[in-house]
Design a protein around this motif. Structure first.
Motif, mmCIF file in Angstrom:
data_model
loop_
_atom_site.group_PDB
_atom_site.id
_atom_site.type_symbol
_atom_site.label_atom_id
_atom_site.label_comp_id
_atom_site.label_asym_id
_atom_site.label_seq_id
_atom_site.Cartn_x
_atom_site.Cartn_y
_atom_site.Cartn_z
ATOM 1 N N LEU A 68 3.351 2.265 -9.019
ATOM 2 C CA LEU A 68 2.694 1.993 -7.733
ATOM 3 C C LEU A 68 3.507 1.090 -6.803
ATOM 4 O O LEU A 68 3.235 1.029 -5.611
ATOM 5 C CB LEU A 68 1.337 1.329 -7.975
ATOM 6 C CG LEU A 68 0.186 2.271 -8.310
ATOM 7 C CD1 LEU A 68 -0.985 1.482 -8.886
ATOM 8 C CD2 LEU A 68 -0.263 3.051 -7.076
ATOM 9 N N TYR A 69 4.466 0.352 -7.357
ATOM 10 C CA TYR A 69 5.175 -0.647 -6.553
ATOM 11 C C TYR A 69 6.561 -0.152 -6.144
ATOM 12 O O TYR A 69 7.494 -0.124 -6.959
ATOM 13 C CB TYR A 69 5.378 -1.947 -7.347
ATOM 14 C CG TYR A 69 4.141 -2.673 -7.824
ATOM 15 C CD1 TYR A 69 2.856 -2.338 -7.379
ATOM 16 C CD2 TYR A 69 4.266 -3.737 -8.718
ATOM 17 C CE1 TYR A 69 1.747 -3.025 -7.839
ATOM 18 C CE2 TYR A 69 3.156 -4.431 -9.176
ATOM 19 C CZ TYR A 69 1.899 -4.066 -8.742
ATOM 20 O OH TYR A 69 0.820 -4.758 -9.206
ATOM 21 N N ASP A 70 6.734 0.179 -4.896
ATOM 22 C CA ASP A 70 8.086 0.396 -4.354
ATOM 23 C C ASP A 70 8.851 -0.924 -4.466
ATOM 24 O O ASP A 70 8.255 -1.997 -4.603
ATOM 25 C CB ASP A 70 7.972 0.829 -2.882
ATOM 26 C CG ASP A 70 9.329 1.088 -2.246
ATOM 27 O OD1 ASP A 70 9.781 2.241 -2.310
ATOM 28 O OD2 ASP A 70 9.937 0.136 -1.704
ATOM 29 N N ARG A 71 10.167 -0.828 -4.358
ATOM 30 C CA ARG A 71 10.999 -2.041 -4.441
ATOM 31 C C ARG A 71 10.578 -3.100 -3.405
ATOM 32 O O ARG A 71 10.582 -4.293 -3.690
ATOM 33 C CB ARG A 71 12.464 -1.617 -4.231
ATOM 34 C CG ARG A 71 13.519 -2.636 -4.631
ATOM 35 C CD ARG A 71 14.878 -1.940 -4.621
ATOM 36 N NE ARG A 71 15.995 -2.851 -4.601
ATOM 37 C CZ ARG A 71 16.633 -3.300 -5.702
ATOM 38 N NH1 ARG A 71 16.247 -2.921 -6.885
ATOM 39 N NH2 ARG A 71 17.667 -4.120 -5.577
ATOM 40 N N SER A 106 9.766 -3.187 8.001
ATOM 41 C CA SER A 106 10.132 -2.153 8.966
ATOM 42 C C SER A 106 10.065 -0.787 8.289
ATOM 43 O O SER A 106 9.411 0.115 8.764
ATOM 44 C CB SER A 106 11.533 -2.430 9.510
ATOM 45 O OG SER A 106 11.869 -1.462 10.468
ATOM 46 N N GLY A 107 10.709 -0.670 7.153
ATOM 47 C CA GLY A 107 10.781 0.633 6.477
ATOM 48 C C GLY A 107 9.703 0.856 5.445
ATOM 49 O O GLY A 107 9.528 1.995 4.981
ATOM 50 N N GLY A 108 8.979 -0.183 5.043
ATOM 51 C CA GLY A 108 7.979 -0.018 3.987
ATOM 52 C C GLY A 108 8.622 0.559 2.736
ATOM 53 O O GLY A 108 9.697 0.136 2.338
ATOM 54 N N GLY A 109 7.965 1.539 2.157
ATOM 55 C CA GLY A 109 8.479 2.119 0.916
ATOM 56 C C GLY A 109 9.534 3.174 1.154
ATOM 57 O O GLY A 109 9.430 4.326 0.713
ATOM 58 N N PRO A 134 0.354 6.007 -1.769
ATOM 59 C CA PRO A 134 0.077 4.560 -1.872
ATOM 60 C C PRO A 134 1.303 3.714 -2.184
ATOM 61 O O PRO A 134 1.299 2.503 -1.955
ATOM 62 C CB PRO A 134 -0.957 4.473 -3.005
ATOM 63 C CG PRO A 134 -0.903 5.772 -3.714
ATOM 64 C CD PRO A 134 -0.442 6.797 -2.721
ATOM 65 N N LYS A 135 2.371 4.347 -2.687
ATOM 66 C CA LYS A 135 3.585 3.589 -2.979
ATOM 67 C C LYS A 135 4.430 3.380 -1.726
ATOM 68 O O LYS A 135 5.048 2.336 -1.544
ATOM 69 C CB LYS A 135 4.395 4.332 -4.046
ATOM 70 C CG LYS A 135 5.516 3.525 -4.677
ATOM 71 C CD LYS A 135 6.136 4.282 -5.837
ATOM 72 C CE LYS A 135 7.265 3.481 -6.477
ATOM 73 N NZ LYS A 135 7.899 4.200 -7.590
ATOM 74 N N GLU A 190 11.652 -6.197 2.668
ATOM 75 C CA GLU A 190 12.370 -4.970 3.060
ATOM 76 C C GLU A 190 13.258 -4.496 1.929
ATOM 77 O O GLU A 190 13.869 -5.304 1.222
ATOM 78 C CB GLU A 190 13.241 -5.259 4.291
ATOM 79 C CG GLU A 190 13.672 -4.016 5.044
ATOM 80 C CD GLU A 190 12.529 -3.395 5.834
ATOM 81 O OE1 GLU A 190 11.994 -2.382 5.359
ATOM 82 O OE2 GLU A 190 12.168 -3.925 6.904
ATOM 83 N N SER A 191 13.340 -3.188 1.775
ATOM 84 C CA SER A 191 14.239 -2.605 0.793
ATOM 85 C C SER A 191 14.747 -1.286 1.354
ATOM 86 O O SER A 191 14.224 -0.225 1.065
ATOM 87 C CB SER A 191 13.492 -2.373 -0.521
ATOM 88 O OG SER A 191 14.293 -1.599 -1.368
#
Lengths: 402, 86
Positions: A68-71, A106-109, A134-135, A190-191
């Motif tokens: 569920l967790y993007d970087r 800015s970019g989210g996931g 959701p990720k 941010e990632s």
């Protein structure tokens, strides 16, 4: 009007995985920018970045969480955890209901988008993981912080490109100052250091292929970074009553729009935001000793920003210190202002001003004291943090020492 | 179509002018192309000729790619196309 204290700080970025490590690197003028270690880097013409190194997601999160967790969410959760633990706050009952999370990105996931577009377009798959939405959503980080720490008040995500986290922290500041909330977890994450994220920036032709050298006549562009910075903002009397350690006070915030160009910055728009933050804090401009610059290392930003600072402060511009820590951690886009706020806290609390590293040659269009290459000891009373986004959206915070 | 005509077509499209109004001695600025338009023109040239144009918007004057006039751009593109064929 309530006063606003900062009672916790957390971060993970190219300079370190927490605040002490990051501040130590800033004091030592260490560079966190290096060769990018990402998939398909050989197809990029820009191959450097301020990447978070020595980081294993499995060291912090379990399999279900990683699904569920993007970087960018991981970075936000780790930073928020550090900040909240430092603050000592426990959110329950009335305090939980009157505390929220406002984060910038800015970019989210973006990495999640990148990976899944690859899966369907490049690999030709017709099925993606059920948690892609959701990720990748931009509010995922704010929501997971809210869930993990029981923060039930106003919570949302702000996206104003490179000014996202300053706009986010400005909202948190306003909510506490007005009495709407007691405490806010705020900052940005941010990632964007994935193939698609870097490729998109490459297209604009503003990236450096070797280093970020803000204000130096030899500068040739910006370098992307990644990570997060998250703080606990708390109503001052609430913090004092419980004997919390106060890192700094947020005294002013201003935001302006250039209403001019989608990428070229404007001196007037930036100067209005700088002046606005000082006035909002009812601060005598002569008390401002340090400005953490937006300082991207592009030709356009740095000369415009120096002109704006000179315009806003007049003769006092020659007395204050201004530095860009992006030279060390790179440009964290929507998370950048949050990591840079650490340099303001370090200046106010420890009397150490982080340097602009990579500085090689004087540029007459950036003729301010940019603290070249080595940190400097100085007693700083009030510090500003500048953020000027693509789209002409500017956000400046004013902090004072305690 | 020779390189010259294709480059002029790209510049004319970017400047929203007729091809006949794009003369070789003009700079892109004279034709109303700003910095963002310049980056977009270079992208179009790269796509058209399948070449890499060495250009950094932070130091346009230091780039190996001469953009001082329409003729200069054409000459630079002709050079890159020839290098690629070689």
């Amino acid at each position: 009007m309530k006063r606003v204290a900062i009672t916790g700080a957390g971060t993970i970025n190219a300079l370190g995985h927490d605040v002490p490590a990051t501040m130590e690197a800033m004091r030592e003028g260490r560079c966190g920018i290096g060769p990018l270690d990402i998939r398909d880097v050989d197809r990029l013409s820009v191959k450097i970045g301020g990447q978070v190194r020595g980081y294993e997601e499995t060291g912090h999160f379990n399999r279900q969480q990683i699904a569920l967790y993007d970087r960018f969410t991981q970075f936000a959760l780790l930073s928020a955890g550090q900040a909240i633990e430092q603050s000592g706050l426990e959110f329950s009952g009335e305090l939980a209901a009157r505390s929220g999370v406002v984060l910038g990105t800015s970019g989210g996931g973006l990495s999640t988008q990148d990976e899944n577009y690859r899966a369907v377009y490049e690999a030709g798959k017709n099925r993606v993981h059920p948690f892609v939405v959701p990720k990748l959503m931009n509010n995922a980080a704010a929501s997971h912080v809210s869930m993990q720490w029981n923060l039930k008040g106003p919570s949302f995500t702000v996206a104003t490109a490179c000014a996202s986290s300053n706009h986010a922290m400005g909202q948190a500041f306003h909510m506490i100052r007005s009495g709407m909330t007691k405490a806010m977890v705020t900052g940005g994450s941010e990632s964007m250091l994935c193939f698609g994220g870097v490729k998109a920036w490459e297209g604009l032709r503003v990236m450096s292929k070797d280093a970020c050298r803000p204000f130096s006549a030899t500068r040739n562009g910006m370098v992307q970074g990644e990570g997060a910075g998250v703080f606990v903002f708390e109503e001052m009397e609430h913090a004092k009553r419980r004997g919390a350690e106060i890192l700094a006070e947020v005294v002013g915030f201003a935001m302006t729009s250039d209403a001019a160009d989608i990428v070229m910055p404007s001196k007037q728009g930036a100067a209005r935001a700088i002046r606005g933050a000082v006035q909002d804090g009812r601060v005598d401009p002569a008390r401002v000793g340090y400005v953490n610059a937006h300082g991207t290392g592009t030709a356009a930003n740095d000369k415009t920003e120096c002109a704006a600072v000179a315009d806003a402060f007049g003769a006092h511009a020659d007395d204050l210190l201004i530095s860009s820590t992006k030279s060390m951690h790179g440009h964290l886009i929507g998370g950048t202002g949050a990591v840079e706020l650490l340099a303001c806290i370090m200046a106010l609390r420890d009397g150490v001003v982080a340097p602009t590293i990579g500085y090689e040659e004087h540029d007459p269009e950036c003729a301010l004291d940019v603290v070249p290459n080595e940190a400097r000891e100085a007693k700083i009373d009030v510090a500003l943090s500048n953020a000027f986004a693509f789209g002409g959206l500017n956000a400046v915070l004013a902090l004072q020492g305690v | 179509m020779p390189v010259r005509n294709k480059v002029i077509q790209i510049i004319a499209d970017q400047a929203m002018l007729e091809v006949s109004d794009v003369s070789g001695d003009k700079s892109l600025g004279d034709l109303g192309i700003d910095s963002l338009g310049l980056v977009e023109s270079i992208f179009a040239i790269e796509e058209e000729f399948d070449i890499q144009v060495p250009f950094n918007a932070n130091e346009p004057e230091n780039s190996e790619f001469d953009i001082s006039s329409v003729d200069a751009v054409i000459k630079a593109v002709e050079g890159l196309v020839a290098d690629q064929a070689a």
